[in-house]
Design a protein around this motif. Structure first.
Motif, PDB file in Angstrom:
ATOM      1  N   PRO A 184       0.835  -1.210   0.000  1.00  0.00           N
ATOM      2  CA  PRO A 184       0.000   0.000   0.000  1.00  0.00           C
ATOM      3  C   PRO A 184       0.869   1.259   0.000  1.00  0.00           C
ATOM      4  O   PRO A 184       1.868   1.351   0.717  1.00  0.00           O
ATOM      5  CB  PRO A 184      -0.813  -0.136   1.287  1.00  0.00           C
ATOM      6  N   GLY A 185       0.505   2.218  -0.825  1.00  0.00           N
ATOM      7  CA  GLY A 185       1.267   3.456  -0.992  1.00  0.00           C
ATOM      8  C   GLY A 185       2.251   3.419  -2.152  1.00  0.00           C
ATOM      9  O   GLY A 185       2.901   4.440  -2.445  1.00  0.00           O
ATOM     10  N   SER A 186       2.399   2.252  -2.777  1.00  0.00           N
ATOM     11  CA  SER A 186       3.323   2.166  -3.918  1.00  0.00           C
ATOM     12  C   SER A 186       2.819   3.018  -5.088  1.00  0.00           C
ATOM     13  O   SER A 186       1.606   3.043  -5.387  1.00  0.00           O
ATOM     14  CB  SER A 186       3.476   0.707  -4.378  1.00  0.00           C
ATOM     15  N   GLU A 187       3.735   3.716  -5.745  1.00  0.00           N
ATOM     16  CA  GLU A 187       3.371   4.550  -6.901  1.00  0.00           C
ATOM     17  C   GLU A 187       3.124   3.653  -8.107  1.00  0.00           C
ATOM     18  O   GLU A 187       3.941   2.797  -8.430  1.00  0.00           O
ATOM     19  CB  GLU A 187       4.478   5.548  -7.211  1.00  0.00           C
ATOM     20  N   ILE A 188       1.987   3.893  -8.725  1.00  0.00           N
ATOM     21  CA  ILE A 188       1.624   3.104  -9.912  1.00  0.00           C
ATOM     22  C   ILE A 188       1.975   3.872 -11.188  1.00  0.00           C
ATOM     23  O   ILE A 188       2.627   3.352 -12.089  1.00  0.00           O
ATOM     24  CB  ILE A 188       0.131   2.742  -9.889  1.00  0.00           C
ATOM     25  N   PHE A 189       1.553   5.128 -11.231  1.00  0.00           N
ATOM     26  CA  PHE A 189       1.781   5.944 -12.443  1.00  0.00           C
ATOM     27  C   PHE A 189       1.575   7.409 -12.074  1.00  0.00           C
ATOM     28  O   PHE A 189       0.822   7.725 -11.145  1.00  0.00           O
ATOM     29  CB  PHE A 189       0.817   5.541 -13.566  1.00  0.00           C
ATOM     30  N   THR A 190       2.223   8.316 -12.784  1.00  0.00           N
ATOM     31  CA  THR A 190       2.066   9.759 -12.582  1.00  0.00           C
ATOM     32  C   THR A 190       1.609  10.390 -13.882  1.00  0.00           C
ATOM     33  O   THR A 190       2.257  10.254 -14.918  1.00  0.00           O
ATOM     34  CB  THR A 190       3.393  10.403 -12.131  1.00  0.00           C
ATOM     35  N   THR A 205      -4.149  -0.510  -1.133  1.00  0.00           N
ATOM     36  CA  THR A 205      -4.362  -1.782  -0.459  1.00  0.00           C
ATOM     37  C   THR A 205      -3.313  -2.776  -0.927  1.00  0.00           C
ATOM     38  O   THR A 205      -2.481  -2.476  -1.789  1.00  0.00           O
ATOM     39  CB  THR A 205      -5.780  -2.328  -0.723  1.00  0.00           C
ATOM     40  N   PHE A 206      -3.361  -4.018  -0.390  1.00  0.00           N
ATOM     41  CA  PHE A 206      -2.416  -5.055  -0.795  1.00  0.00           C
ATOM     42  C   PHE A 206      -2.843  -5.677  -2.117  1.00  0.00           C
ATOM     43  O   PHE A 206      -4.043  -5.814  -2.394  1.00  0.00           O
ATOM     44  CB  PHE A 206      -2.318  -6.124   0.286  1.00  0.00           C
ATOM     45  N   PRO A 207      -1.875  -6.110  -2.953  1.00  0.00           N
ATOM     46  CA  PRO A 207      -2.230  -6.698  -4.257  1.00  0.00           C
ATOM     47  C   PRO A 207      -3.089  -7.958  -4.124  1.00  0.00           C
ATOM     48  O   PRO A 207      -3.880  -8.256  -5.031  1.00  0.00           O
ATOM     49  CB  PRO A 207      -0.875  -7.008  -4.888  1.00  0.00           C
ATOM     50  N   THR A 208      -2.938  -8.666  -3.012  1.00  0.00           N
ATOM     51  CA  THR A 208      -3.710  -9.905  -2.863  1.00  0.00           C
ATOM     52  C   THR A 208      -5.193  -9.636  -2.703  1.00  0.00           C
ATOM     53  O   THR A 208      -6.017 -10.538  -2.901  1.00  0.00           O
ATOM     54  CB  THR A 208      -3.192 -10.673  -1.644  1.00  0.00           C
ATOM     55  N   LEU A 209      -5.570  -8.394  -2.348  1.00  0.00           N
ATOM     56  CA  LEU A 209      -6.980  -8.054  -2.159  1.00  0.00           C
ATOM     57  C   LEU A 209      -7.626  -7.519  -3.425  1.00  0.00           C
ATOM     58  O   LEU A 209      -8.816  -7.193  -3.421  1.00  0.00           O
ATOM     59  CB  LEU A 209      -7.116  -7.021  -1.029  1.00  0.00           C
ATOM     60  N   LEU A 210      -6.836  -7.384  -4.502  1.00  0.00           N
ATOM     61  CA  LEU A 210      -7.400  -6.883  -5.756  1.00  0.00           C
ATOM     62  C   LEU A 210      -8.237  -7.961  -6.420  1.00  0.00           C
ATOM     63  O   LEU A 210      -7.818  -9.120  -6.524  1.00  0.00           O
ATOM     64  CB  LEU A 210      -6.272  -6.425  -6.704  1.00  0.00           C
ATOM     65  N   ARG A 211      -9.445  -7.585  -6.854  1.00  0.00           N
ATOM     66  CA  ARG A 211     -10.373  -8.551  -7.425  1.00  0.00           C
ATOM     67  C   ARG A 211     -10.218  -8.670  -8.949  1.00  0.00           C
ATOM     68  O   ARG A 211     -10.597  -9.691  -9.514  1.00  0.00           O
ATOM     69  CB  ARG A 211     -11.807  -8.144  -7.088  1.00  0.00           C
ATOM     70  N   ASN A 212      -9.754  -7.634  -9.577  1.00  0.00           N
ATOM     71  CA  ASN A 212      -9.662  -7.635 -11.039  1.00  0.00           C
ATOM     72  C   ASN A 212      -8.187  -7.644 -11.485  1.00  0.00           C
ATOM     73  O   ASN A 212      -7.294  -7.192 -10.754  1.00  0.00           O
ATOM     74  CB  ASN A 212     -10.344  -6.403 -11.635  1.00  0.00           C
TER      75      ASN A 212
END
Length: 851
Positions: free
Chosen positions: A264-270, A309-316
């Motif tokens: 959680p808090g990791s940067e995905i894209f700017t 959130t954590f990647p393991t909680l991602l549904r898609n």
């Protein structure tokens, strides 16, 4: 009272009479008005474009007494002189250009004098205007700033220009140079610049406009022609940005990734968006409108999207987030905005790079030893290489590349998924050359294709080459040219040839041999290639000056190449000139030269070029010699035998000369010969035979030989005719009785006799004189007897006599009467007798054909 008045009047009249009788009146100018060109120039007007040198006026005046008058024209101190006057005629000439704008009025002092009285007047000359000044813009440069939302038709600036001319030439009008994209217009008389109706300004399209305005005067005359003058100026119009453009995203479309190790808090894209109004941009506010499902956040100022959130909680596995970028106006109000989509994919982490393996596990260095020049397409089986990527799917897909010398080797396969056996194949066999390099080094690369990390691996490929005898010796030149002086001692060096064989060991050792025509005079060092002459060789340029042969370079296995050697033997001056005899006898006829000749056996010039000179002469100073040809002739002043006898004081008229023949070589050699010259004076000769003998006076034997050849030709022609008649009769098929045909010469026909002169050598000069035998009576020869009847002639019997050709060569005795007795030389008498016998025998044989 009345009496006194009369007295005063009488005195006044007397005084006036006396004054008029004794006074001298001053001259004066005619005043013809300002429009006249004759007078005193008062209020005279002149145009400023009048050419220099023009006669503009004539000063005119008179003297009451009728005396001749003279004129003068001056200017005030420090002022420019524009005019000059002729003192006698009064003609006034313009001597400097006029400029009304600088000086519109000229003050002139004009004077008239009769020699005693002088009258000076100050007059003003007015300079009238011509259209010679263009309009001048005011307030330059023109730089204008206007907002981009300025309404069409609005005035934005007033252009001003002034013209110093008067009248129509001083009026100014304005216009703009036309352009298909013009957005401005200007008032023709007012100079007011406006935005063209129907046109709008756009900072984002064109932030700056450059407009050229033209100022034109009303025109006027200049040097008798109508002239309109213009001036131009460039106006810089800067458009000021206004808030009329929405923001826009930069670098779309946007893609982001979430990996299995993300927190959680990791940067995905700017994201990045900017205001469309770049001249005055507003700050941008970012927000997520839809699609985040509460698992992504965005920084409203920087536009950075983060995981909440954590990647393991991602549904898609795939998210499409709608992001809005809005302008922040005054009072933090959001104004125009733009919307974009950010695609975020959830992927497995690519955490395994490709790895190379050998027979004993992971390996980064592979080495093999092989012979050079393997055949193209051969697999290098010495390598046992495997490559593997432990990731799955697209993360395990990578490419193989072989980096090194271009197109020498290639790797198979080029695209690998997870794992493959690496095969290296020869593509260019010429690149695998031991002589170019004993070692070949390559880099084997494995680079992932479809991953953002682009993991890679590298392995060193080293090939050690073994040499083969694949090269032949090669000469440094296709041919060699050498020069050797003649008479060089045996064993002299000629030229050194060199051939290189890049192979190693015994294959690279070169042995030399020579062969071919002329090679037997030379030898070669089998190891060094030094060519020299044989110990017993003596080269002579006069015998042979050019040699060429072949040299062969061969390695230990018999591979060889050839080169040709050209040797030139340089001529040295080793021969002296030589005369045919040391004592030469020459006979010279006055007016004709005699020639001496020497020969130099050297092969080339200047060694064989001979110069002749007279060393000594007895008596001296009587002969000249041509240094090039060897022709000796008398001095020009010696033209008769009397002069010769006066010089020599001898009756025999003989000279002895020592002639030197010297070559032009270095060092120079010479030889001498004694030339005895017998001088005689020629007697005029007539006839072709005399001319022939005159030409052959120095060669009597040659003349006799030519006469002999002529006689032989006559005999040969007679024999051919007889043979032809005999062949004709022998081929006849008609048998006729033998009969004898006797042809007799008519008694009145004189026999043909050829008088051949006979040489007589009692006096050398006499052999050039011919005695005409026709002047002296000669006995008439008896008529020829008839041929005998056909019969067998015995060998010991002498053939019958036939008419013969006789010749006599007479000599002229000096101051002695002619003698009828002939003294023939032994050689000429024997030759004539032999010719007579042969001719008689031919005639007998030819006459037998008639029987």
């Amino acid at each position: 009272m009345k009496k006194e008045k009369k007295t005063y009047a009488l005195l006044f009249v007397l005084l006036l009479h006396f004054t008029l009788g004794q006074s001298d009146y001053a001259p004066y100018f005619y005043d013809n008005g300002p429009s006249s060109t004759h007078g005193n120039m008062a209020s005279f007007s002149i145009s400023e474009d009048t050419p220099v040198g023009t006669q503009i006026y004539i000063l005119n005046g008179t003297d009451p007494e009728g005396d001749p008058v003279r004129f003068d024209l001056t200017f005030e101190m420090g002022s420019k002189e524009y005019f000059r006057v002729d003192s006698k005629s009064g003609e006034v000439t313009l001597i400097q250009e006029l400029d009304r704008e600088k000086q519109a009025e000229i003050s002139v002092l004009v004077s008239i004098t009769d020699g005693r009285n002088k009258v000076i007047e100050t007059v003003r000359v007015f300079v009238t205007d011509a259209n010679d000044e263009p309009p001048e813009f005011l307030n330059l440069p023109f730089i204008i700033d206007i907002p981009e939302d300025t309404a069409p038709g609005s005035s934005i600036y007033r252009v001003q220009a002034a013209d110093r001319d008067m009248g129509s030439g001083g009026s100014v009008s304005y216009y703009l140079q036309t352009s298909p994209f013009a957005k401005f217009t200007i008032g023709g008389n007012s100079g007011i610049l406006r935005v063209k109706p129907g046109e709008t300004l756009d900072y984002e399209t064109t932030p700056t406009h450059f407009v050229t305005v033209v100022a034109k005067d009303g025109g006027g005359k200049y040097k008798e022609k109508h002239q309109v003058l213009t001036s131009t100026a460039t106006m810089t119009i800067n458009v000021l940005d206004a808030q009329d453009m929405p923001p826009s995203f930069i670098g779309t479309p946007y893609f982001g990734y979430v990996y299995e190790v993300s927190v959680p808090g990791s940067e995905i894209f700017t994201l990045y968006a900017k205001d469309g109004d770049q001249g005055n941009p507003n700050p941008i506010h970012y927000s997520i409108m839809n699609g985040s499902d509460g698992v992504f956040d965005i920084n409203s100022t920087s536009g950075c999207i983060t995981l909440s959130t954590f990647p393991t909680l991602l549904r898609n596995e795939l998210y499409e987030i709608i992001v809005k970028a809005s302008e922040v106006g005054p009072n933090d109000q959001q104004q125009d905005y733009d919307v974009t989509t950010v695609t975020i994919r959830v992927v497995d982490l690519n955490n395994h790079p490709p790895t190379f393996y050998g027979q004993n596990g992971p390996q980064s260095n592979f080495e093999v030893t092989m012979y050079e020049h393997p055949p193209a397409g051969e697999i290098l089986r010495g390598f046992k290489i495997t490559v593997n990527d432990s990731d799955q799917g697209a993360n395990a897909k990578f490419k193989l590349r072989l980096v090194g010398p271009s197109r020498v080797l290639r790797v198979v396969p080029q695209t690998v998924l997870n794992e493959a056996q690496v095969t290296i194949i020869v593509e260019d066999t010429s690149g695998i050359d031991y002589e170019k390099g004993r070692t070949l080094s390559f880099k084997l690369l494995a680079v992932e294709i479809d991953t953002p990390e682009r993991f890679s691996a590298t392995a060193d490929i080293v090939i050690n080459l073994l040499d083969t005898n694949d090269n032949i010796p090669k000469f440094t030149s296709e041919y060699y040219i050498a020069r050797v002086p003649e008479n060089s001692p045996g064993g002299s060096s000629v030229v050194c040839v060199t051939a290189n064989d890049p192979d190693s060991g015994p294959w690279g050792e070169v042995k030399y041999t020579i062969y071919g025509s002329g090679s037997d005079l030379f030898a070669i060092n089998r190891t060094s290639g030094l060519i020299s002459t044989q110990p017993w060789t003596s080269l002579d340029a006069e015998v042979r000056s050019k040699y060429n042969f072949y040299v062969k370079a061969e390695d230990s296995e018999g591979k060889y190449s050839l080169s040709e050697v050209f040797v030139t033997v340089l001529d040295m001056n080793d021969h002296s000139p030589a005369f045919d005899e040391n004592l030469l006898e020459k006979t010279m006829i006055i007016g004709s030269p005699v020639k001496v000749e020497a020969v130099d056996e050297d092969a080339e010039s200047p060694n064989n070029v001979i110069e002749y000179s007279i060393m000594t002469a007895d008596p001296d100073n009587a002969f000249d010699i041509n240094a090039d040809t060897g022709e000796i002739k008398l001095k020009p002043y010696i033209k008769t035998m009397e002069i010769v006898q006066n010089i020599t004081k001898q009756k025999d008229c003989k000279w002895s000369l020592v002639v030197q023949a010297r070559d032009r070589g270095s060092p120079s050699f010479s030889t001498t010969a004694v030339v005895n010259i017998d001088i005689t004076e020629a007697t005029p000769l007539k006839g072709p035979m005399a001319a022939f003998l005159m030409k052959s006076r120095d060669s009597p034997m040659k003349a006799l030989g030519i006469v002999t050849v002529v006689i032989s030709l006559l005999v040969g022609v007679t024999a051919l005719i007889s043979a032809a008649m005999y062949m004709r009769n022998s081929k006849s098929n008609r048998i006729t009785p033998a009969r004898r045909i006797i042809k007799r010469r008519p008694r009145d026909q004189q026999p043909w006799i050829f008088n051949m002169p006979v040489l007589k050598f009692s006096n050398p000069a006499d052999k050039f004189l011919i005695v005409n035998q026709e002047r002296s009576p000669r006995p008439k020869p008896p008529p020829p007897s008839a041929p005998p009847p056909p019969c067998i002639t015995r060998q010991y019997e002498r053939p019958r006599a036939v008419p013969t050709i006789s010749g006599v060569l007479a000599s002229k005795g000096s101051k002695k009467p002619k003698s009828h007795r002939r003294k023939e030389g032994h050689m000429s008498s024997a030759l004539v007798s032999e010719l007579k016998m042969k001719l008689e025998q031919k005639m007998i044989e030819s006459n037998q054909g008639y029987y």
